[in-house]
Design a protein around this motif. Sequence first.
Motif, mmCIF file in Angstrom:
data_model
loop_
_atom_site.group_PDB
_atom_site.id
_atom_site.type_symbol
_atom_site.label_atom_id
_atom_site.label_comp_id
_atom_site.label_asym_id
_atom_site.label_seq_id
_atom_site.Cartn_x
_atom_site.Cartn_y
_atom_site.Cartn_z
ATOM 1 N N UNK B 243 0.845 -1.348 0.024
ATOM 2 C CA UNK B 243 -0.079 -0.104 -0.051
ATOM 3 C C UNK B 243 0.692 1.131 -0.080
ATOM 4 N N UNK B 244 2.116 1.173 0.431
ATOM 5 C CA UNK B 244 2.908 2.140 0.355
ATOM 6 C C UNK B 244 4.035 1.960 -0.699
ATOM 7 N N UNK B 245 4.233 3.055 -1.398
ATOM 8 C CA UNK B 245 5.168 2.875 -2.638
ATOM 9 C C UNK B 245 6.399 2.877 -2.032
ATOM 10 N N UNK B 246 7.342 2.071 -2.373
ATOM 11 C CA UNK B 246 8.761 1.909 -1.664
ATOM 12 C C UNK B 246 9.685 2.806 -2.867
ATOM 13 N N UNK B 247 10.199 3.848 -2.258
ATOM 14 C CA UNK B 247 11.159 4.767 -3.127
ATOM 15 C C UNK B 247 12.081 5.085 -2.559
ATOM 16 N N UNK B 248 13.219 5.359 -3.082
ATOM 17 C CA UNK B 248 14.757 5.856 -2.478
ATOM 18 C C UNK B 248 14.336 7.682 -2.690
ATOM 19 N N UNK B 249 15.278 8.173 -2.285
ATOM 20 C CA UNK B 249 15.337 9.761 -2.166
ATOM 21 C C UNK B 249 15.512 10.080 -3.673
ATOM 22 N N UNK B 250 14.719 11.319 -4.062
ATOM 23 C CA UNK B 250 15.063 11.707 -5.552
ATOM 24 C C UNK B 250 16.344 12.222 -5.723
ATOM 25 N N UNK B 251 16.783 12.226 -7.027
ATOM 26 C CA UNK B 251 17.906 12.804 -7.426
ATOM 27 C C UNK B 251 17.807 13.927 -8.533
ATOM 28 N N UNK B 445 7.313 5.858 -10.279
ATOM 29 C CA UNK B 445 8.626 5.891 -9.497
ATOM 30 C C UNK B 445 9.721 5.422 -10.528
ATOM 31 N N UNK B 446 9.561 4.246 -11.306
ATOM 32 C CA UNK B 446 10.621 3.961 -11.980
ATOM 33 C C UNK B 446 11.078 4.905 -13.004
ATOM 34 N N UNK B 447 9.895 5.547 -13.436
ATOM 35 C CA UNK B 447 10.289 6.456 -14.660
ATOM 36 C C UNK B 447 10.884 7.820 -14.039
ATOM 37 N N UNK B 448 10.558 8.087 -12.721
ATOM 38 C CA UNK B 448 11.567 9.168 -12.176
ATOM 39 C C UNK B 448 12.869 8.900 -11.838
ATOM 40 N N UNK B 449 13.032 7.337 -11.513
ATOM 41 C CA UNK B 449 14.593 6.892 -11.173
ATOM 42 C C UNK B 449 15.219 6.891 -12.567
ATOM 43 N N UNK B 450 14.410 6.740 -13.733
ATOM 44 C CA UNK B 450 15.259 6.971 -14.927
ATOM 45 C C UNK B 450 15.637 8.102 -15.466
ATOM 46 N N UNK B 451 15.353 9.087 -14.986
ATOM 47 C CA UNK B 451 15.461 10.558 -14.886
ATOM 48 C C UNK B 451 14.338 11.350 -15.740
ATOM 49 N N UNK B 452 13.253 10.990 -15.593
ATOM 50 C CA UNK B 452 12.093 11.725 -16.271
ATOM 51 C C UNK B 452 11.539 12.823 -15.127
ATOM 52 N N UNK B 453 11.255 13.745 -15.785
ATOM 53 C CA UNK B 453 10.468 14.885 -14.816
ATOM 54 C C UNK B 453 9.036 14.485 -14.818
ATOM 55 N N UNK B 454 8.716 14.178 -13.375
ATOM 56 C CA UNK B 454 7.104 13.794 -13.428
ATOM 57 C C UNK B 454 6.198 14.863 -12.774
ATOM 58 N N UNK B 455 5.261 15.466 -13.470
ATOM 59 C CA UNK B 455 4.290 16.119 -12.871
ATOM 60 C C UNK B 455 3.119 15.238 -12.678
ATOM 61 N N UNK B 456 2.878 15.154 -11.274
ATOM 62 C CA UNK B 456 1.581 14.374 -10.927
ATOM 63 C C UNK B 456 0.521 15.473 -10.357
ATOM 64 N N UNK B 457 -0.641 15.164 -11.190
ATOM 65 C CA UNK B 457 -1.823 15.926 -10.554
ATOM 66 C C UNK B 457 -2.837 14.675 -10.016
ATOM 67 N N UNK B 458 -3.269 15.090 -8.763
ATOM 68 C CA UNK B 458 -4.118 14.169 -8.405
ATOM 69 C C UNK B 458 -5.028 14.670 -7.252
ATOM 70 N N UNK B 459 -6.439 14.253 -6.889
ATOM 71 C CA UNK B 459 -7.181 14.611 -6.275
ATOM 72 C C UNK B 459 -7.102 13.640 -4.695
#
Lengths: 309, 517
Positions: B243-251, B445-459
């Motif tokens: 239920x929790x996304x596992x992710x490391x710190x952003x670079x 998160x995988x996209x982020x870690x590959x270097x994408x800039x992600x803009x997430x819009x969510x309610x």
Amino acid sequence: MGDVIAMMFNTAVFAAALRMATPLIFAALGGIFSERSGVVNIALEGMMLTGAFTAMFVTYHTGMPWVGVLGAMLAGGLIGLIHAIFCVRYRANQVVTGTAINIFAGGLTVFLLRFFFGTAGTSPSVTTIPDITLPVLSSIPWIDRILGRQNPLVYLALVAVVVVHIVIYKTPWGLRLRAVGEHPRAADTVGVNVFKMRYISVVISGALAGLGGTYLSIAHLSRFSEGMTAGRGFIALAAVIFGKWTPLGALGACLFFGYADALQMRLQDIGIPTQFMNMLPYVLTMVALAGFIGRAVGPKASGEPYIKG
Amino acid sequence: MGKVLEMRAITKQFPRVLANDKVDFDLNHGEIHALVGENGSGKSTLMSILYGLYQKDGGEIIVRGQPVQITEPRQAIDLKIGMVFQHFMLIEPLTVAENIVLGSEIRKGPFLDHKRMVSEVERLSEEYGLKIDPNAKVADLSVGLQQRVEILKALYRGADILILDEPTAVLTPQEVEDLFEVLNTLKSKGTSIVFITHKIKEVLAVSDRVSVLRRGKKIGTKSTAETNEQELAEMMVGRVVLLRVEKGPAKPGREVLRLDGVTVKDQFGHVKVNNVSLTVRSGEVLGIAGVEGNGQSELVEAIAGLTKVAGGSIHLSNQDITGWSPLRVRRAGFGLVPEDRHRRGLVLDYSVADNLILGLHGSKPFVHNGLRSEKKIAEHAEELIRDYDIRPPVASQPARALSGGNQQKIVVAREFTQNPDLLICSQPTRGVDVGAIEFIHQQVIAQRDQGAAVLLVSAELDEVLSLSDRVAVMYNGEIVNVMPIEEVTEHKLGFLMLGGRPEEYDANEVSGSADQD
């Protein structure tokens, strides 16, 4: 030019407008029932034509024009039933079915005319419904020249508008009618029988269109002639849209078209080519539909067969 | 408290799936019983059978101790069963009162008794605390109020068993709270409620018991007090769910998206996005939180080139893309998971394979000598269906035939495999079931870690909180605040989303903690 202006406000033109509007009013009311229930009724033309023929035919044999009226309504209702069976039960495309009915009615009436009377073009002359004088209206100045003496069917058309208005807006049945044409599934989930509503509405639609046809063959004229509806069913359909699917709106539209028609007949006398004047109602319809009344939003489910479950 | 309803061994076979497989379900008097499961697990089918919309192929239904046959909604209504559908069954041009009485009208002779209709609706709305104007046109009401009309419809018909099919799917968080209050009021007045949902938090918030369905089978029934989020998620999906996304710190790396004073107006000239400036760097997720309708959609559409920008500039990887066509923006390294997959993301009647190449359909390798290269398209589809676990794995099926979660996977697969520099995910998990949410979150998160800039819009606050590295709050067309995730609390976000100013919040916090001391 003064002539034209004078003619435009001539009571005789108004009276004629009312007469020209009468078949349109009946057919448009029919169109409202059908479309409100969710069935597009492009077959009004064919239903009118069938009504016109039947009215003449029954009157010819009985000598009683009011029996002819009854016959025309039955015949129109029967055509309506055919339309409903195809559209509701077999979920056929409603425009295609309607077009087929129009073609069928055109051919059938010509065939029957030749078969029974051995004539092409027009039927023998029959008894008509005579005009009547209304006691109260005929004593009011100005009004009397428009409404004082008219055919009973003209008065009936005006009464029908009021009746249909009440039925649609003031009765439980009318509420259900408005519901099934808009969101049939919603109506179904509260126990309204969508199919039954549609069958009844389309049959009523046919009966009213048939009644409109009656006026043409045994009131306005005293005979049936091939294709005598001459597109009035389509004009009535335009009036339905023009009047935003309401009886009072459609009445206004029909009177407007009737007026254009009446004026056109008069203006022919003063040298404007007939063809132009004949175009008038149609041009006005297009102008009106395109701009004046804004977007005409009809019953949402009109044209869509209902599938249960 | 006795049982008001028992459904035993209900079976329903649809042409291609067994929608209900010997499902048992029961409802106690005056309880809220949540019925949960992923999309397509058979919850709605089961309740549609109870309401007479579908006919069961097997099993029996017992209402208040009497075995019954329900083949028409009418019969369900007569048994005092009411149903509020996910897609409202309201007739928009009619008034509230007309909608409520339809089918069971109040008559005066042959006519509708309009006065009594209105007073009856007023009486009901007072009794149950469901405020509404009986003479308002339904088309003019907000979604939350329309739902109220639906509930009143059922109550008007005397329903004391009320089924709500995914009632929260269309509501804002505030409206959801109002609804829960209404449900508790109904419960206290003795109404028994079946609450269909796939959102576990809601189950825990409002229900007394919960039953879980999975692929047409009943998995189990629990007392809500004795279960938890993790257990329910596992019952729904059939395996352990993170239920929790596992992710490391952003670079964070270079700046990929820069908005300078972007302003967007709608067709009537109203300002929807007001002077917004933002940057998103490669390797980070910037989350935009906000109640829907505060300009997020317009902002996304402006970046994507789908709507005109009235002022300001948009830079993508140091190129000024303001006013570019959507295709040109895409080719400059942009991917979009749109908020409404049905309107913007998919052509529902196209096959899965064709949907997987939308927007790429004119480029190599999918076009060869001006003709479609069916082989490449099929290979591409096969690969993505496998990598993104799209089910059922049939490339030739129309997208329409898939569940919401799998439809969304098609969009995600298509957009993510292009490895865009900028990826915008707008409501990426709306109407998506738990298993698919987990998967989509991992992919973001995988996209982020590959270097994408992600803009997430969510309610969904949870989503913003668990995926973002920085969070921006949008209110009334403006960005209120941008803060690193460490400084964000759910409470603070809620405060800002409803129009609070950051300064006020800090001030309140200080005085608030002072009070506690």
